[in-house]
Design a protein around this motif. Structure first.
Motif, short mmCIF file in Angstrom:
data_model
loop_
_atom_site.label_atom_id
_atom_site.label_comp_id
_atom_site.label_asym_id
_atom_site.label_seq_id
_atom_site.Cartn_x
_atom_site.Cartn_y
_atom_site.Cartn_z
N ARG A 65 -8.34 23.41 -27.40
CA ARG A 65 -8.02 22.02 -27.69
C ARG A 65 -9.36 21.28 -27.84
O ARG A 65 -10.41 21.78 -27.42
CB ARG A 65 -7.19 21.38 -26.57
N ILE A 103 -11.45 17.14 -28.14
CA ILE A 103 -11.48 15.68 -27.99
C ILE A 103 -12.50 15.15 -28.97
O ILE A 103 -13.63 15.65 -29.08
CB ILE A 103 -11.84 15.28 -26.55
N TRP A 116 -10.22 9.24 -28.98
CA TRP A 116 -9.46 9.77 -27.84
C TRP A 116 -9.53 8.77 -26.69
O TRP A 116 -10.58 8.19 -26.41
CB TRP A 116 -10.03 11.12 -27.41
N ALA A 147 -8.52 7.57 -22.53
CA ALA A 147 -8.16 7.90 -21.16
C ALA A 147 -7.75 6.60 -20.48
O ALA A 147 -8.13 5.51 -20.94
CB ALA A 147 -9.34 8.53 -20.43
N SER A 169 -7.63 13.32 -17.27
CA SER A 169 -7.02 13.31 -18.59
C SER A 169 -7.56 14.46 -19.45
O SER A 169 -6.83 15.04 -20.27
CB SER A 169 -7.29 11.97 -19.29
N SER A 229 -5.29 17.27 -21.21
CA SER A 229 -5.13 16.93 -22.63
C SER A 229 -4.73 18.15 -23.45
O SER A 229 -5.24 19.27 -23.24
CB SER A 229 -6.44 16.35 -23.18
N SER A 262 -4.75 17.67 -26.97
CA SER A 262 -5.04 17.11 -28.29
C SER A 262 -5.78 18.10 -29.17
O SER A 262 -6.58 18.91 -28.70
CB SER A 262 -5.85 15.82 -28.14
#
Length: 624
Positions: free
Chosen positions: A406, A408, A412, A414, A452, A456, A458
């Motif tokens: 993943r 960031i 992005w 938090a 986070s 995450s 993402s």
């Protein structure tokens, strides 16, 4: 007045001739009628003439030497100096040499001309001198020189004329070595050190003198060398030294002169340590032992070499110590060592040299994880290209080694930190890796940024991901973008920032944190300091993590891999390879059309070099 050189007899004959002549004049006068007035006047004239001539003849005889003739002492002429020549020249100076052909000159006059016709004096030197340096000349100009000897009575003829054209400002000139100094002295040797101020010398010439005036070359060393030991000196004697750099085109000016008086034979001399030996060896260290043979040393100096010829001091120990451990060695490399004892007055001779080869690195486990590990990468545009299938292909490569990826990126968020993904410069990392975070309501709680990050899922970049195994991200890679590769004039601030992160990492040993160094721009102006900072981050023996006992922090030098074709940070043949190319000058070959983002070739090289290192970092962390 010109003196006669006639003998006494000859002078008497000349007097007689004068008298005869006078008598003839008298007879002539007295034959004329005595009673005529005019005749009376003529008689008086004859009488006066007779008196003057007789007096002159008599006076001349008074100046004669009856014994020996007078001969003036002949003058000793000065011979013209011979073989006037140009010894060396730069853009602004010329060194002239000649042969002194006289033994009675009081000095030499040096004359200079711009056209070879009209000369003027530009310097003089004392008798017996056969060289002079003419300074303050103009670059790329032709000059003519001639000299003559002189004393208080006369001058010699001129020497032959010599001409020279000074070097242009763009010639291969060399800067003068600076800070020449005496490092150590014994009864028979002196160690000289200096600062190399040029990058185009082929070597250095070391000259010695007994009086500080007349020097002669005693040693030469190769380029980039900044020390030499002068041996075979006499105890309790004064010596003078100077050095100059040289290459095939020119020579530098001489350094400042230093003087030294060698120690007397009765000085506080020290016996040489004996039986230097290797006690033990590892991949990165060696234990040296020796026998202390003196009772007046204040310590021992340990010197190290890579070739057995050029040594430099790496450690010192106090008196009476007979062992030391040398750390920070490279696995499977050859080293040489020697030692000497020292006190405030002198140094001993060097001990025998010993040679060793450190053990090869055989404990590098680069096996990928058996079960899928979740990895999240905090990055900006360079990381985006690196992860992308169409560029660096890092995302796919990580997946093939059982890492679920993943990432960031810009935008992005938090809790209480909107768009924190925008802020990934080096200076921002303490905000990310803080034990506590100030909340919008003024309260603090456990870091919600990293909480986070751990949770995450993402994905911003274009890569193919393997199946999600569930749970938190256990491996956190973080990288600043290329502007952070410029560190300015000091790396102290960067070191302080990275050191401030260690307490957070130590409190989260369940996570593996991997710092990726910022990639370089097309041309990094601070590349020397940037390289120094990155080496400090990577070096486990003396760098950032040297005092960090946990195994959950590692560094991949992305900057190094991209710096040159033969720069590497990876694992090969069960050994960690970390090397910057000798050719690196701040300009990376992995950029297209002045784009500061690394190109796909550099990114793919970095993917291939990171993967085995990542597996090693992972296994070291898991196996502690």
């Amino acid at each position: 007045m010109q003196f006669s050189t006639q003998s006494g007899t000859e002078r008497q004959y000349e007097s007689l001739r004068c008298m005869v002549a006078l008598g003839q004049i008298s007879r002539l006068g007295w034959k004329i009628n005595k009673d005529e007035p005019m005749i009376k006047s003529f008689k008086i004239l004859i009488f006066l003439t007779f008196s003057i001539i007789f007096f002159s003849c008599d006076v001349l005889t008074l100046f004669q030497d009856d014994d020996e003739p007078f001969t003036p002492e002949p003058e000793v002429e000065l011979e013209a100096p011979n073989q006037l020549a140009i010894d060396l020249y730069t853009a602004t100076s010329v060194v002239l040499t000649w042969i002194d052909m006289s033994d009675n000159e009081e000095g030499f006059s040096i004359e200079q001309s711009y056209d070879g016709t009209f000369f003027s004096e530009v310097g003089t030197v004392s008798s017996n001198i056969e060289t002079i340096t003419i300074n303050s000349l103009t670059a790329n100009h032709q000059y003519y020189f001639r000299i003559k000897a002189f004393n208080s009575d006369s001058e010699s003829d001129y020497s032959a004329i010599v001409s020279v054209t000074t070097l242009s400002e763009t010639s291969n000139e060399i800067s003068t070595p600076e800070n020449l100094a005496i490092s150590s002295i014994t009864t028979s040797s002196a160690v000289l050190i200096w600062d190399d101020m040029s990058d185009n010398e082929e070597g250095f010439s070391i000259e010695q003198s007994y009086d500080g005036t007349f020097f002669s070359e005693v040693e030469t060393v190769s380029s980039n060398i900044e020390t030499i030991t002068i041996n075979s000196l006499t105890a309790n004697h004064q010596y003078y030294f100077r050095i100059k750099a040289f290459n095939s085109d020119s020579e530098s000016d001489y350094s400042a002169i230093v003087s030294v008086t060698t120690l007397s034979e009765t000085s506080n001399e020290i016996s040489t340590p004996e039986n230097l030996a290797i006690s033990s060896i590892t991949t990165s260290s060696a234990v040296l032992i020796w026998d202390d043979m003196s009772d007046n040393e204040e310590g021992f100096s340990i010197e190290q070499s890579y070739d057995g010829t050029f040594f430099s001091e790496v450690e010192t120990v106090s008196s009476n110590i007979e062992t030391i451990t040398i750390n920070s060695l490279t696995a499977n490399h050859q080293y040489y060592f020697r030692i000497k004892a020292f006190n405030s007055d002198s140094e001993s001779d060097y001990s025998n040299s010993v040679q060793l080869t450190t053990l090869p690195q055989t404990l590098v486990d680069i096996t990928p994880p058996v079960s899928t590990e979740k990895l999240i990468f905090i990055h900006h545009s360079c990381g985006d290209n690196w992860l992308s299938n169409s560029n660096g292909d890092l995302g796919n490569s990580l997946g093939s080694s059982n890492y679920y990826v993943r990432d960031i990126y810009y935008g992005w968020d938090a809790p209480y930190n909107d768009n924190i993904g925008d802020r990934t410069d080096t200076i921002n990392w303490p905000t990310w890796f803080a034990s506590e975070t100030l909340q919008g309501n003024g309260e603090t709680q456990t870091n919600n940024i990293m909480n986070s990050v751990y949770t995450s899922n993402s994905q911003y970049s274009s890569y193919t991901s393997i199946s999600d195994p569930g749970g938190e991200n256990s491996i956190i890679m973080f990288k600043s973008c290329y502007p952070n590769s410029e560190v300015g004039s000091s790396i102290d601030d960067e070191k302080a920032i990275y050191n401030s992160l260690l307490p957070y990492f130590a409190s989260h040993t369940e996570k593996l944190f991997i710092l990726i160094t910022p990639p370089g721009e097309t041309d990094v102006t601070s590349y020397i300091l940037t390289k120094e900072l990155n080496q400090w981050l990577v070096n486990m023996d003396t760098g950032w993590l040297s005092s960090y006992s946990e195994k959950n922090v590692a560094v991949f030098d992305f900057y190094c891999v991209l710096s040159e074709n033969d720069s590497h940070h990876t694992v090969e043949n069960d050994e960690i390879v970390y090397i910057y190319s000798d050719d690196y000058d701040g300009k990376s070959p992995y950029h297209n059309n002045y784009d500061d983002h690394p190109n796909n070739i550099g990114n793919q090289k970095s993917s291939a070099e990171l993967l085995p290192l990542l597996n090693y970092f992972y296994n070291r962390w898991k196996n502690n």
